[in-house]
Enzyme design. Sequence first.
Site, PDB file in Angstrom:
ATOM      1  N   GLY A   9      68.103 -21.946 -30.752  1.00  0.00           N
ATOM      2  CA  GLY A   9      69.030 -22.735 -29.912  1.00  0.00           C
ATOM      3  C   GLY A   9      70.334 -21.986 -29.729  1.00  0.00           C
ATOM      4  CD  GLU A  20      65.085 -23.673 -40.192  1.00  0.00           C
ATOM      5  OE1 GLU A  20      65.215 -24.769 -39.649  1.00  0.00           O
ATOM      6  OE2 GLU A  20      64.302 -23.474 -41.135  1.00  0.00           O
ATOM      7  CB  THR A  26      72.541 -22.957 -36.824  1.00  0.00           C
ATOM      8  OG1 THR A  26      72.349 -24.353 -36.631  1.00  0.00           O
ATOM      9  CG2 THR A  26      72.812 -22.730 -38.300  1.00  0.00           C
ATOM     10  CB  ILE A  27      75.887 -26.302 -33.804  1.00  0.00           C
ATOM     11  CG1 ILE A  27      74.580 -27.069 -33.542  1.00  0.00           C
ATOM     12  CG2 ILE A  27      76.265 -25.467 -32.613  1.00  0.00           C
ATOM     13  CD1 ILE A  27      74.750 -28.195 -32.530  1.00  0.00           C
ATOM     14  CG  ASP A  28      71.744 -28.018 -36.858  1.00  0.00           C
ATOM     15  OD1 ASP A  28      72.483 -28.535 -35.996  1.00  0.00           O
ATOM     16  OD2 ASP A  28      70.509 -28.052 -36.794  1.00  0.00           O
ATOM     17  NE  ARG A  87      80.393 -53.628 -26.046  1.00  0.00           N
ATOM     18  CZ  ARG A  87      80.560 -53.268 -24.776  1.00  0.00           C
ATOM     19  NH1 ARG A  87      81.097 -52.103 -24.493  1.00  0.00           N
ATOM     20  NH2 ARG A  87      80.195 -54.070 -23.812  1.00  0.00           N
ATOM     21  N   GLY A  90      71.533 -32.168 -36.023  1.00  0.00           N
ATOM     22  CA  GLY A  90      71.372 -31.967 -37.461  1.00  0.00           C
ATOM     23  C   GLY A  90      69.944 -32.363 -37.802  1.00  0.00           C
ATOM     24  CD  GLU A 139      68.783 -33.274 -33.941  1.00  0.00           C
ATOM     25  OE1 GLU A 139      68.513 -33.521 -32.764  1.00  0.00           O
ATOM     26  OE2 GLU A 139      68.894 -32.124 -34.397  1.00  0.00           O
ATOM     27  CB  VAL A 149      77.749 -32.639 -25.096  1.00  0.00           C
ATOM     28  CG1 VAL A 149      79.253 -32.602 -25.156  1.00  0.00           C
ATOM     29  CG2 VAL A 149      77.274 -33.241 -23.785  1.00  0.00           C
TER      30      VAL A 149
END
Length: 348
Positions: free
Chosen positions: A11, A103, A125-127, A162, A170, A222, A274
């Site tokens: 990604g 990874e 990785t953004i993760d 709300r 993730g 996620e 995004v």
Amino acid sequence: MKKIGVLTGGGDCPGLNAVIRAVVKKSLKNKWEIIGIIDGWKGLIEGTVKQLSDQDVSGILPKGGTILGTSRTNPFKEQKNVDKLLANIKKFKLDALIAIGGEDTLGVALQLHKMGVPVVGVPKTIDNDISGTDYTFGFDTAVSIVTNAIDRLHTTAESHHRIMVLEVMGRHAGWIATISGIAGGADEILIPEIPFHIDDVCKNLQARHKSEKKFSIVVVSEGAKPCDSDQFEILCEEKDDFGHVRLGGIGQRLAKQIEKRLGVETRFTVLGHVQRGGSPTAYDRVLATRYGVAAVELVKRGEFGNMVALRGYKILPVHLDESVTKLRTVDMDIYEIATTFFAHPHHR
Ligand code: F6P
């Protein structure tokens, strides 16, 4: 004079171009030739490459994405692709490869290294789930984007009384949810590392709504898993080359359950890609630049089979074995900090 191949796999992630720029500029200083491999391992299998000049990397430092393109291709899925890849390394006379990826990409790099290919890795990785390094580039940018989204959800949640559920990326690790949840003041954070009970989540939110607070923000990775999985089945069964299913849908399911159980109007937002697009933060630009320069230095010293890693303030080589065999999950001490601000913490 060396000839180095560089590729970006998996990604995409803000800061990839900053690494490519640093690799190219540093290599050109060494009077090396730099070959950009198009679309990750796919380009090396198919032989689609492009020589990179100073001009090619001019102005790309603040740009998101990757000028080389990327793919989730796994050459080891078919032996014939491994053969083609090795033949192309010979054909293009590459003295070394710099693989920028997470990874999966680094896992392929490790396998190639074991077969004798001179390869160096750069963790992306953004993760933020790569072991052996304190941070991967792209993470800081994703956290800024998510924190901004939480801030925005706060004002509308408060106006409408709300509960807002925000689903963030993730897959295996909840770093984005945890760190941006702390930064944005989330009232509940659900991460893959801690399977959750919907009853506990509702108890926590109810405790808050019984007080003077009439709104809540829930951040969910996620990859977060409910203990009672019947109510939250995975949306899509489609798998990529590395066997990962496409995630998504937990936010929507969670919002439905919360609204049903608490009777409080609940909405969900899925931030999706995004989080991965656009310009990197200053922190990520600097980290990516340091990684790119350090990767070229590793090649120069012949320290193959390593990736560059951030340890404290220093960039150091770490063996790929250490980085890909185990995922780096969220530090529970940091998660504990986040729960301090929940009305009724349940993740012990
Ligand atoms: O690997 C990083 C990541 O951001 C994961 O959190 C997410 O599951 C995945 O990428 C989604 O990527 P894509 O939709 O591009 O396959």
